[in-house]
Scaffold this active site. Structure first.
Site, PDB file in Angstrom:
ATOM      1  N   GLY A  12       0.613   6.671 -11.914  1.00 57.37           N
ATOM      2  CA  GLY A  12       0.026   5.588 -11.121  1.00 57.37           C
ATOM      3  C   GLY A  12      -0.045   4.251 -11.826  1.00 57.37           C
ATOM      4  O   GLY A  12      -0.825   3.379 -11.427  1.00 57.37           O
ATOM      5  N   SER A  13       0.788   4.040 -12.857  1.00 58.79           N
ATOM      6  CA  SER A  13       0.685   2.747 -13.558  1.00 58.79           C
ATOM      7  C   SER A  13       1.097   1.596 -12.638  1.00 58.79           C
ATOM      8  O   SER A  13       0.545   0.494 -12.737  1.00 58.79           O
ATOM      9  CB  SER A  13       1.511   2.754 -14.845  1.00 58.79           C
ATOM     10  OG  SER A  13       2.886   2.751 -14.570  1.00 58.79           O
ATOM     11  N   ASN A  14       2.035   1.834 -11.740  1.00 61.91           N
ATOM     12  CA  ASN A  14       2.397   0.767 -10.789  1.00 61.91           C
ATOM     13  C   ASN A  14       1.279   0.540  -9.773  1.00 61.91           C
ATOM     14  O   ASN A  14       1.003  -0.610  -9.404  1.00 61.91           O
ATOM     15  CB  ASN A  14       3.704   1.109 -10.066  1.00 61.91           C
ATOM     16  CG  ASN A  14       4.906   0.757 -10.912  1.00 61.91           C
ATOM     17  OD1 ASN A  14       5.249  -0.411 -11.073  1.00 61.91           O
ATOM     18  ND2 ASN A  14       5.533   1.772 -11.492  1.00 61.91           N
ATOM     19  N   ILE A  87      10.222  10.119   2.872  1.00 60.98           N
ATOM     20  CA  ILE A  87       9.382   9.601   3.965  1.00 60.98           C
ATOM     21  C   ILE A  87      10.015  10.006   5.298  1.00 60.98           C
ATOM     22  O   ILE A  87      11.178   9.676   5.562  1.00 60.98           O
ATOM     23  CB  ILE A  87       9.270   8.059   3.876  1.00 60.98           C
ATOM     24  CG1 ILE A  87       8.634   7.636   2.540  1.00 60.98           C
ATOM     25  CG2 ILE A  87       8.485   7.489   5.046  1.00 60.98           C
ATOM     26  CD1 ILE A  87       7.206   8.104   2.347  1.00 60.98           C
ATOM     27  N   ASN A 101       9.864   0.487  -1.654  1.00 62.31           N
ATOM     28  CA  ASN A 101       9.895   1.435  -2.768  1.00 62.31           C
ATOM     29  C   ASN A 101      10.347   0.710  -4.030  1.00 62.31           C
ATOM     30  O   ASN A 101      11.022  -0.324  -3.955  1.00 62.31           O
ATOM     31  CB  ASN A 101      10.889   2.557  -2.439  1.00 62.31           C
ATOM     32  CG  ASN A 101      10.976   3.611  -3.542  1.00 62.31           C
ATOM     33  OD1 ASN A 101       9.951   4.022  -4.113  1.00 62.31           O
ATOM     34  ND2 ASN A 101      12.183   4.048  -3.869  1.00 62.31           N
ATOM     35  N   HIS A 103      12.487   1.569  -7.599  1.00 63.61           N
ATOM     36  CA  HIS A 103      13.326   2.577  -8.245  1.00 63.61           C
ATOM     37  C   HIS A 103      13.639   2.089  -9.663  1.00 63.61           C
ATOM     38  O   HIS A 103      13.991   0.920  -9.851  1.00 63.61           O
ATOM     39  CB  HIS A 103      14.624   2.770  -7.445  1.00 63.61           C
ATOM     40  CG  HIS A 103      15.456   3.875  -7.989  1.00 63.61           C
ATOM     41  ND1 HIS A 103      15.160   5.212  -7.764  1.00 63.61           N
ATOM     42  CD2 HIS A 103      16.547   3.870  -8.780  1.00 63.61           C
ATOM     43  CE1 HIS A 103      16.052   5.967  -8.389  1.00 63.61           C
ATOM     44  NE2 HIS A 103      16.901   5.186  -9.018  1.00 63.61           N
TER      45      HIS A 103
END
Ligand code: GAR
Length: 188
Positions: A12-14, A87, A101, A103
């Protein structure tokens, strides 16, 4: 205040970078975190930041109940930040043009099913690429194939390991993802 929903499966760093960025500038807030891994670090972030979260699985991801819950937040954007499930078409259609998203490579290279996180960096290093980077793109029904919003590059060094490359890529992500979100919110 515009509302954002973040989907994440990992550390979850983003997600954290986006939460922090919008806490400071006040234009939007992360109203909900959706996660499919009970042990994911992003759930600790949700608890610490007091952001509601939903724990889902492959099946519930396609259910009307989830769709209705997401709609109730009236999100300006749904932000995939290390989310590893595909999704479903129902969500892509309901939130057309509003799901994005990130990537950790320069798509269309090193994308597609199974290409996530460390797998991407390992493959880039094995291929002796001299540069890699990030791609922020719209989500459609195919893995990693929606239109590109922005790409940013970095070097791949001769002695890079997947970890050192991942760290360089994460820095790029944490800088560009919140700013790309802000740009898209401004367009809305
Ligand atoms: C990020 O590097 C993101 O680009 C990648 O997973 C990592 C999640 O890190 N996503 C993919 O590989 C999607 N195909 P985080 O949980 O620390 O944000």
């Amino acid at each position: 205040m515009q509302s954002l929903i973040v989907f994440a499966s990992g550390a979850g760093s983003n997600a954290q970078a986006i939460i922090d960025y919008f806490k400071k500038n006040g234009k939007a807030k992360v109203a909900l975190i959706v996660c499919n891994k009970p042990n994911a670090g992003v759930l600790e972030i949700a608890k610490r930041e007091m952001i509601p979260f939903l724990l889902i699985n492959r099946r519930t991801l396609g259910e009307t109940m989830l769709l209705e819950q997401l709609k109730s937040y009236q999100p300006s954007l749904i932000i995939l930040a290390g989310f590893l499930l595909k999704i479903p078409a129902t969500l892509v259609h309901e939130f057309a043009g509003r799901i994005i998203n990130i990537h950790p490579a320069l798509l269309p290279a090193y994308g597609g099913q199974g290409m996530y996180g460390h797998h991407v960096h390992e493959t880039v290093i094995m291929a002796k690429e001299q540069k890699s980077g990030i791609t922020i793109h719209y989500v459609n029904e195919l893995y990693d194939e929606g239109n590109t919003i922005v790409q940013a590059h970095c070097k791949v060094l001769e002695n890079d390991t997947p970890d050192t490359l991942a760290a360089r890529i994460h820095k790029l992500e944490h800088f560009y993802y919140p700013r790309a979100v802000e740009f898209l919110l401004g367009e809305g």
